[in-house]
Design a protein around this motif. Sequence first.
Motif, PDB file in Angstrom:
ATOM      1  N   TRP A   1      94.361 -21.634 102.917  1.00 28.99           N
ATOM      2  CA  TRP A   1      95.417 -21.901 101.926  1.00 28.99           C
ATOM      3  C   TRP A   1      96.768 -22.053 102.626  1.00 28.99           C
TER       4      TRP A   1
ATOM      5  N   ASN B   1     103.333 -18.196  95.982  1.00 29.52           N
ATOM      6  CA  ASN B   1     101.899 -18.317  95.715  1.00 29.52           C
ATOM      7  C   ASN B   1     101.628 -18.149  94.225  1.00 29.52           C
TER       8      ASN B   1
ATOM      9  N   SER C   1      95.640 -24.839  94.553  1.00 28.84           N
ATOM     10  CA  SER C   1      97.028 -24.636  94.989  1.00 28.84           C
ATOM     11  C   SER C   1      97.511 -23.239  94.591  1.00 28.84           C
TER      12      SER C   1
ATOM     13  N   THR D   1      92.931 -18.078  94.423  1.00 30.99           N
ATOM     14  CA  THR D   1      93.033 -19.384  95.091  1.00 30.99           C
ATOM     15  C   THR D   1      91.686 -19.824  95.676  1.00 30.99           C
TER      16      THR D   1
END
Length: 266
Positions: free
Chosen positions: A154, A163, A230, A262
């Motif tokens: 990520w 995030n 994302s 994620t």
Amino acid sequence: MSQDAEQFFANLWQDYIGKTPSAEKVHQVLGGGAEIINDHVAFRTFNIAPVRLEKLAELFENMGYFANGDYHFEAKKLRAKHYEHANKDLPKIFISELLVEEFSEDTQQVIADMVASIDPSVVEQPEFLYSGTHWQVTHAQYEKLLEESEYAAWMSAFGFCANHFTVSINRLPGYTDIEAVNAKLKEEGFTLNSAGGEIKGNPEVYLEQSSTMADRIPVSFADKVAEIPSCFYEFAKRYEMADGELYTGFVAASADKIFESTNAKG
Ligand code: OOG
Ligand code: NI
């Protein structure tokens, strides 16, 4: 709220919604367009200079934040700290960092190369926290990182950014419990992270949390464009401790599962 912090969070939010199209829909669904107070915002990084957790934290300390909790995630090879501000309208900050030396030589090398592309002087500016990637990896490198650490993969794709933001249910008009928030989100078609159950935590640990699974967006790798997870939205309800104050910390066992928001779905 100080002018600087206000502008910082406004910029951070704009960057976040660019990667997280569902975030504005979350605000619409839960707040009907009214202002939403966020419980916290989370950042990810590597434990390598010049982007170590404590280095990024300095940018928040300059805004008046102070450290108030340490967390360890052995299996995921991460550590984290959280920061608070005297102004309760400002979100808490949760920063984690990957313990890079615990990974394979190949992974360590890829990460060292990514971090080496960062101009150390840019890390001194708050804008660094929404500056994204300072490198390009191939899609194959991303997939290779995924085998060892979803977090490392990520980071290779998104770099430095929020995030997730987190709705404070305590300060959300029209809702008192997390069950009702989750039910509304599901009714509107959101997929919740069910790792460890949709609700992580309970009143005994003074914190309940849930989150959406991350949106999927096209990302330009060095060689091709691919759609990958994302960022996501989190929801938190805090409980009063014996002294009548709301708990301000985090719960490692719950956070461990929130990180999985994620992951690729299914
Ligand atoms: C952070 C996950 C932990 C929380 O509130 O416990 C967390 C991340 O996914 O980067 O946000
Ligand atoms: Ni969080």
